[in-house]
Every structure is written in C-alpha cells, then in structure tokens.
Design a protein around this motif. Sequence first.
Motif, PDB file in Angstrom:
ATOM      1  N   ASP A   1       4.678   9.254  -0.427  1.00 51.41           N
ATOM      2  CA  ASP A   1       5.756   8.099  -0.701  1.00 51.41           C
ATOM      3  C   ASP A   1       5.801   7.231   0.679  1.00 51.41           C
ATOM      4  O   ASP A   1       6.801   6.309   0.455  1.00 51.41           O
ATOM      5  CB  ASP A   1       7.131   8.825  -1.064  1.00 51.41           C
ATOM      6  N   LYS A   2       5.319   7.534   1.695  1.00 51.50           N
ATOM      7  CA  LYS A   2       5.322   6.754   2.798  1.00 51.50           C
ATOM      8  C   LYS A   2       4.406   5.522   2.786  1.00 51.50           C
ATOM      9  O   LYS A   2       4.330   4.833   3.694  1.00 51.50           O
ATOM     10  CB  LYS A   2       5.215   7.624   4.236  1.00 51.50           C
ATOM     11  N   LEU A   3       3.396   5.996   1.846  1.00 51.92           N
ATOM     12  CA  LEU A   3       2.225   4.776   1.951  1.00 51.92           C
ATOM     13  C   LEU A   3       2.882   3.472   1.276  1.00 51.92           C
ATOM     14  O   LEU A   3       3.548   3.603   0.245  1.00 51.92           O
ATOM     15  CB  LEU A   3       0.924   5.276   1.179  1.00 51.92           C
ATOM     16  N   PRO A   4       2.262   2.229   1.660  1.00 56.74           N
ATOM     17  CA  PRO A   4       2.868   1.005   1.018  1.00 56.74           C
ATOM     18  C   PRO A   4       2.845   1.009  -0.301  1.00 56.74           C
ATOM     19  O   PRO A   4       3.567   0.705  -1.291  1.00 56.74           O
ATOM     20  CB  PRO A   4       2.071  -0.038   1.661  1.00 56.74           C
ATOM     21  N   GLU A   5       1.534   1.570  -0.955  1.00 57.39           N
ATOM     22  CA  GLU A   5       1.395   1.448  -2.619  1.00 57.39           C
ATOM     23  C   GLU A   5       2.399   2.103  -3.344  1.00 57.39           C
ATOM     24  O   GLU A   5       2.535   1.931  -4.471  1.00 57.39           O
ATOM     25  CB  GLU A   5       0.013   1.483  -2.592  1.00 57.39           C
ATOM     26  N   PHE A   6       2.855   3.148  -2.801  1.00 54.93           N
ATOM     27  CA  PHE A   6       3.718   4.142  -3.430  1.00 54.93           C
ATOM     28  C   PHE A   6       5.213   4.227  -3.204  1.00 54.93           C
ATOM     29  O   PHE A   6       5.775   4.749  -3.822  1.00 54.93           O
ATOM     30  CB  PHE A   6       3.161   5.638  -3.558  1.00 54.93           C
ATOM     31  N   SER A   7       5.448   3.430  -2.182  1.00 56.09           N
ATOM     32  CA  SER A   7       6.838   3.504  -1.388  1.00 56.09           C
ATOM     33  C   SER A   7       7.727   2.912  -2.698  1.00 56.09           C
ATOM     34  O   SER A   7       8.944   3.530  -2.658  1.00 56.09           O
ATOM     35  CB  SER A   7       6.855   2.521  -0.176  1.00 56.09           C
ATOM     36  N   ASN A   8       7.529   2.030  -3.415  1.00 56.38           N
ATOM     37  CA  ASN A   8       8.513   1.393  -4.491  1.00 56.38           C
ATOM     38  C   ASN A   8       7.996   1.627  -5.567  1.00 56.38           C
ATOM     39  O   ASN A   8       8.342   1.061  -6.725  1.00 56.38           O
ATOM     40  CB  ASN A   8       8.652  -0.285  -4.149  1.00 56.38           C
ATOM     41  N   ASN A   9       6.804   2.521  -5.862  1.00 53.66           N
ATOM     42  CA  ASN A   9       6.177   2.665  -7.229  1.00 53.66           C
ATOM     43  C   ASN A   9       5.851   4.298  -7.277  1.00 53.66           C
ATOM     44  O   ASN A   9       4.629   4.523  -7.196  1.00 53.66           O
ATOM     45  CB  ASN A   9       4.948   1.726  -7.400  1.00 53.66           C
ATOM     46  N   PRO A  10       6.681   5.163  -7.572  1.00 53.66           N
ATOM     47  CA  PRO A  10       6.549   6.387  -7.571  1.00 53.66           C
ATOM     48  C   PRO A  10       5.446   6.853  -8.594  1.00 53.66           C
ATOM     49  O   PRO A  10       5.482   6.330  -9.646  1.00 53.66           O
ATOM     50  CB  PRO A  10       8.010   7.051  -7.885  1.00 53.66           C
ATOM     51  N   ILE A  11       4.769   7.862  -8.437  1.00 49.83           N
ATOM     52  CA  ILE A  11       3.843   8.402  -9.242  1.00 49.83           C
ATOM     53  C   ILE A  11       4.465   9.267 -10.688  1.00 49.83           C
ATOM     54  O   ILE A  11       5.309  10.023 -10.156  1.00 49.83           O
ATOM     55  CB  ILE A  11       2.508   9.263  -8.783  1.00 49.83           C
ATOM     56  N   SER A  12       4.077   8.957 -11.653  1.00 43.98           N
ATOM     57  CA  SER A  12       4.654   9.798 -12.926  1.00 43.98           C
ATOM     58  C   SER A  12       3.764  10.059 -13.792  1.00 43.98           C
ATOM     59  O   SER A  12       2.455   9.611 -13.980  1.00 43.98           O
ATOM     60  CB  SER A  12       5.867   9.007 -13.491  1.00 43.98           C
ATOM     61  N   THR A  13       3.888  10.608 -14.899  1.00 45.42           N
ATOM     62  CA  THR A  13       3.410  10.947 -16.118  1.00 45.42           C
ATOM     63  C   THR A  13       3.813  10.460 -17.267  1.00 45.42           C
ATOM     64  O   THR A  13       5.028   9.868 -17.237  1.00 45.42           O
ATOM     65  CB  THR A  13       2.980  12.504 -16.324  1.00 45.42           C
ATOM     66  N   MET A  14       3.061  10.367 -18.323  1.00 48.93           N
ATOM     67  CA  MET A  14       3.595   9.743 -19.661  1.00 48.93           C
ATOM     68  C   MET A  14       4.347  10.773 -19.825  1.00 48.93           C
ATOM     69  O   MET A  14       4.529  12.079 -19.964  1.00 48.93           O
ATOM     70  CB  MET A  14       2.284   9.621 -20.541  1.00 48.93           C
TER      71      MET A  14
END
Length: 411
Positions: free
Chosen positions: A249-262
């Motif tokens: 979550d500190k990486l730029p690509e995931f800081s404002n876009n958290p990973i989730s599932t369907m």
Amino acid sequence: MGSGRVKEEDTVSESTYETDETESEAKEEEEEEERKTKKKESLKWLEELPDVPMGKLPPHLEFQRTRVECRADAPIHTDTLQYSGAYASSGYDNSLRLDNFCDNFRVEVIRLTEEDMEFDMIGIDPAFANAFRRILISELPTMAIEKVLIANNTSVVQDEVLSHRLGLIPIKVDPRLFEFADNNTPNEKNTIVFKLHVSCEKDKPRTAVKSNDLKWLPHGSEFHLGSEDLKSGSSSKPRTYTSFACSQDKLPEFSNNPISTMENIIISKLGPGQEIELEAHAVKGLGKTHAKWSPVATAWYRMLPEVVLLQEVEDEDAEELKNKCPVNVFDIEDLGNGRKRATVAQPRACTLCRECIRGGQEWEDRVSLRRVKDHFIFTIESTGALPPEKLFTEAVKILEDKCERVIAELS
C-alpha cells in the motif's frame, strides 16, 4: 505461221489464269478480314454482357464468396477460399493484400459497459477473429489465487474444494503491475496475500462466507514459516511465507487504489461452532495454464445475420411470419385500406433458429437467411480484472508480438 498462232493462244491462256488466281486470293483475303471483323464484334458483344466478369465476379459467385446461405436443412457455402487463384479463370484476384485489408477493415463499438463490450469487426477473415478469441481466453495474464495456507477449516467444504473455489474468485487489480512469480521468492512485485478468518458462534444462525471476507494483507503473509524462531526466543522478525521489502500500500500504484476481490461470491456456509482460517496467495498466470487465470467470463463471436424477403409477404401471411420469429426480427407495415406487409425490422437479432423458413418450400421461397462471412459481432465479458476495452487492446498487442516474432524468424 501456224506455230506463231499457237504461242499467242498459250500466252492469252496463261494471262487469264493469273488474273483468276489474283482475284481468288483477293477474295480469300477479303473473306478472312470479314471473319476477323465478325469475331471482334462477337467478342465485344460478349464483353458487354453483364454475366461476363471483367475484374469482378458474377453475382452468383460473389454471393457464394461473401455469404453463407442458411436453408431449412443445413447451411451452404460455409467455406472461406483463401487461395489467391481460386477465381483466376474469372479474372478476379482473390489474394489477401495489405492495402485492401487497411481500406476495408474497421471496428465499430455497439455497446460498452464496465463488464462487457459488443463491437463489430468488419472486413476480417474468420481466422483472425478466432485468433483474438483464443488470445482473450488463454493468453492474457491475470492475478489469481494459487496457494492456500489453511490453519483451520471445520466447515463441511473440504480443503481441496475450498482452495479450488478461492482460486476462481476474480481479483480486481491490473496484472500489468506485477511480474510472473516462476520459482522466485514471493515478494511485493509478484504476490498478493489475502487473509480469511470467519467463524460462526454457537446458538447462532448459519453464516455465509463471501469473497468480501477476504482481506488484503499489503505487508505480506502473517503465517510463520517455522516454529524455530519462536522457540529460540529470538528478537528478530519471524520469517513468513513471503518476503516483502516494503508494504504494497506504500507503492504509488496501490496507495489510492487498494486491491480487492469481486464482491458477493459465496465461498462456503458455516454452521454453529464452525470456523475457517486461512491465507491465500495470488500470483500472475495465463488462462492456458488454468481457467482461473482467464480474464474473460466468455469471449465469442458470430457472423452478421442478413435476412432478405424474396417476395412480398402480405396480410395473413405477414402476421404468420411475424408470429413465427421468437426474437421479433420481423414487423408489420400498414399499407392502408386494411392491407399489411411484413418487413425486416431487426435482422441483427436473428439467432438462426430458422423457424421463419419452416413449413414448406413456399416459406423458403419467401425468406432468405444469410450470414456475412467477413462481418463478425464480437462480445467480450470481463471478469473484472481489466475493463473489456483494455482486454481487446492487450489482445491486439499480443497478436502483434506474435507476428513480429514470426517475421523475425523467417527473415
């Protein structure tokens, strides 16, 4: 004197013979010229006939080349001729040329949503359309759960079935941001870790375990790799099943876009006193390895339907034709004075059920069902990892890479 008269008569006879011979030759030449003229006129007359192809095919051959005719018993003219000299005797060039392809090929988007996309591919061969379909299904990479570490499972679902169900849950993340794991150590660049811990208390109703209960662990695994570190009382950080150098979550690509599932996918149901505790590790893979890595729920295409009324269908026959079609391809046009006529309102909706041409030869003579060989209606249904329009562009890139590799190997 007698001999002189004989010579004179011979001379006159020879002169007359030469004159007759000259006239005969001139007559033959004149007749030959007349025959040539008539032959040219006859050829000119043939060239002016509409059925004689001059750089194009006659109507019946052009119909067989570009259309599939669907009859009551079976379709005909289903083959696609790729041989460049297939119509050489008719003076038609059937070769596939790049300039013709660029002039004729186009893509028209018909419907676009977050989940699916429908578009027309016009001026393309069936082999290319099928190449896109196969690439979409099996060669576009996605992220899917590959390893499941089960700490506790007292549900009625066995560990193997539970792991299989978890693997088929779509993960909403751009796979282009990750690397293939191969045999490397799981790290923040090739692995996503989820945690699932759900229990049903005693004297409580049954609990449904859903995909929403999978929680993303941006720091990596929380399960210890071994118990030696805990027994020895070492102050160093215990080893886990992943080796993250930093939190995802500190990486730029995931800081404002958290990973989730369907969301709202049922995994299992727990009865009173039952519990599931596990970790799920997702990695990057291809659909040809396992269907859980396929980015599309389905990708399919069909040829554009073409419905033609060969005769006027009026009054009661028009009503019967309209009622025959289950998808409302036909409609009724009011002609006035109580007269009605059938029209083709939605040819694109035709599913080739052929109900409209059943009931005897008279209906086959009235309605013609066809398919356009180089016009495909393509549908893409995404699982949620990438939008459908991005899936298509990625498939184009993969096909382009394949072509470049083939050209490089041949050159």
